[in-house]
Design an enzyme around this catalytic site. Structure first.
Site, PDB file in Angstrom:
ATOM      1  N   CYS A  92       0.251  -4.814  -1.213  1.00  0.00           N
ATOM      2  CA  CYS A  92       0.601  -5.302   0.118  1.00  0.00           C
ATOM      3  C   CYS A  92       0.589  -4.138   1.112  1.00  0.00           C
ATOM      4  O   CYS A  92       1.584  -3.417   1.243  1.00  0.00           O
ATOM      5  CB  CYS A  92       1.970  -5.988   0.105  1.00  0.00           C
ATOM      6  SG  CYS A  92       2.405  -6.710   1.717  1.00  0.00           S
ATOM      7  N   CYS A  95       3.208  -4.539   3.871  1.00  0.00           N
ATOM      8  CA  CYS A  95       4.580  -4.256   3.425  1.00  0.00           C
ATOM      9  C   CYS A  95       4.819  -2.759   3.272  1.00  0.00           C
ATOM     10  O   CYS A  95       5.870  -2.237   3.647  1.00  0.00           O
ATOM     11  CB  CYS A  95       4.857  -4.921   2.072  1.00  0.00           C
ATOM     12  SG  CYS A  95       4.442  -6.667   1.967  1.00  0.00           S
ATOM     13  N   ASP A  96       3.850  -2.059   2.667  1.00  0.00           N
ATOM     14  CA  ASP A  96       4.090  -0.688   2.211  1.00  0.00           C
ATOM     15  C   ASP A  96       3.305   0.382   2.955  1.00  0.00           C
ATOM     16  O   ASP A  96       3.590   1.570   2.811  1.00  0.00           O
ATOM     17  CB  ASP A  96       3.738  -0.581   0.716  1.00  0.00           C
ATOM     18  CG  ASP A  96       4.527  -1.556  -0.139  1.00  0.00           C
ATOM     19  OD1 ASP A  96       5.687  -1.829   0.216  1.00  0.00           O
ATOM     20  OD2 ASP A  96       3.992  -2.031  -1.161  1.00  0.00           O
TER      21      ASP A  96
END
Length: 271
Positions: A92, A95-96
């Site tokens: 992701c 996300c990261d």
């Protein structure tokens, strides 16, 4: 780390934020069984939920089983001492990708669809360079998404290549890619690698009792969390094939809880 959930400007570990979710729900009287649900039966009223340890009856069900990112297997891609999963390898980018370990570093995205194009472009905000690796010589992404990636000067595209190994120490440092046409390999500096090859929703246990799309995502009525079975609601990534973010999952979870409450209230009024 979860970097994009509101209220945590420094980011927070996924296991820590889910533990906080659990504590908050328990404070309001939630009874939690940490078990695997094998199947449900929506043909009877009340509904039945089956695990290895018990059968639970319920007037309403919220399905929030999520979706699992598809991953490739090659040396260094897994978990544990010899792998770099969550130590430079993720599924992701949104996300990261903003994490400090990836900033101003070369990063890699594997995939050839719209998600891969979008994630590669997103990562150029933070990376020094992004390698977009695709095993074929053409993308399956839409033309507009392809053009955005191709025209981005920070993205280098490796057509007809596959990642065959990830290397590093405590964190990912390099990857080895192989040409599918010549068989030649080369080692590239890479502090992050992101799989963008799709997701599989955790809906098999439903055994066709709820309407799903061709990929297995639960179909919900537009603007709601209602499924094809009255009294059964779906929230989070199991019904969301586009956004798949913790905050959007939390939003649909709130919607499902409110709808379930209204459904139960209507049941009581009708009795």
């Amino acid at each position: 780390d979860v970097e994009n959930f509101p209220g945590f400007p420094e980011g927070i570990l996924g296991i820590e934020i889910t533990d906080r979710f659990r504590q908050q729900s328990v404070r309001f009287g939630t009874q939690i069984f940490t078990e695997t649900v094998d199947r449900i039966d929506t043909t009877v009223k009340p509904f039945k939920v089956y695990s290895n340890d018990r059968i639970v009856t319920a007037d309403t069900i919220i399905v929030a089983t999520g979706a699992v990112a598809k991953r490739l297997e090659f040396p260094g891609s897994g978990e544990g001492q010899n792998g770099f999963w969550q130590r430079g390898i993720s599924a992701c980018a949104v996300c990261d990708g903003a994490a400090p370990i990836f900033r101003n570093k070369p990063l890699v995205v594997i995939g050839g669809g719209d998600s891969a194009m979008e994630e590669a472009n997103f990562l150029t905000k933070y990376a020094s360079k992004v390698y977009l690796v695709h095993r074929r010589d053409v993308f399956r992404a839409s033309k507009i998404m392809q053009n955005r990636a191709i025209s981005n000067p920070k993205i280098e595209i490796l057509y007809s290549h596959e990642v065959v190994e990830a290397k590093g120490d405590d964190l990912l440092k390099t990857i080895v890619v192989r040409s599918n046409k010549t068989g030649e390999t080369q080692e590239l500096s890479a502090n992050g690698l992101f799989f963008a090859i799709g997701h599989k929703p955790a809906s098999d246990f439903l055994q066709g009792q709820l309407e799903t799309d061709a990929d297995g995502y639960i179909v919900t009525k537009l603007g709601t969390t209602e499924t094809s079975v009255p009294g059964v609601f779906a929230a989070g990534d199991v019904q969301d094939k586009k956004w798949r973010q913790a905050v959007t999952a939390a939003g649909t979870g709130c919607m499902a809880a409110l709808q379930a409450e209204h459904f139960l209230a209507a049941m009581n009024d009708a009795q």
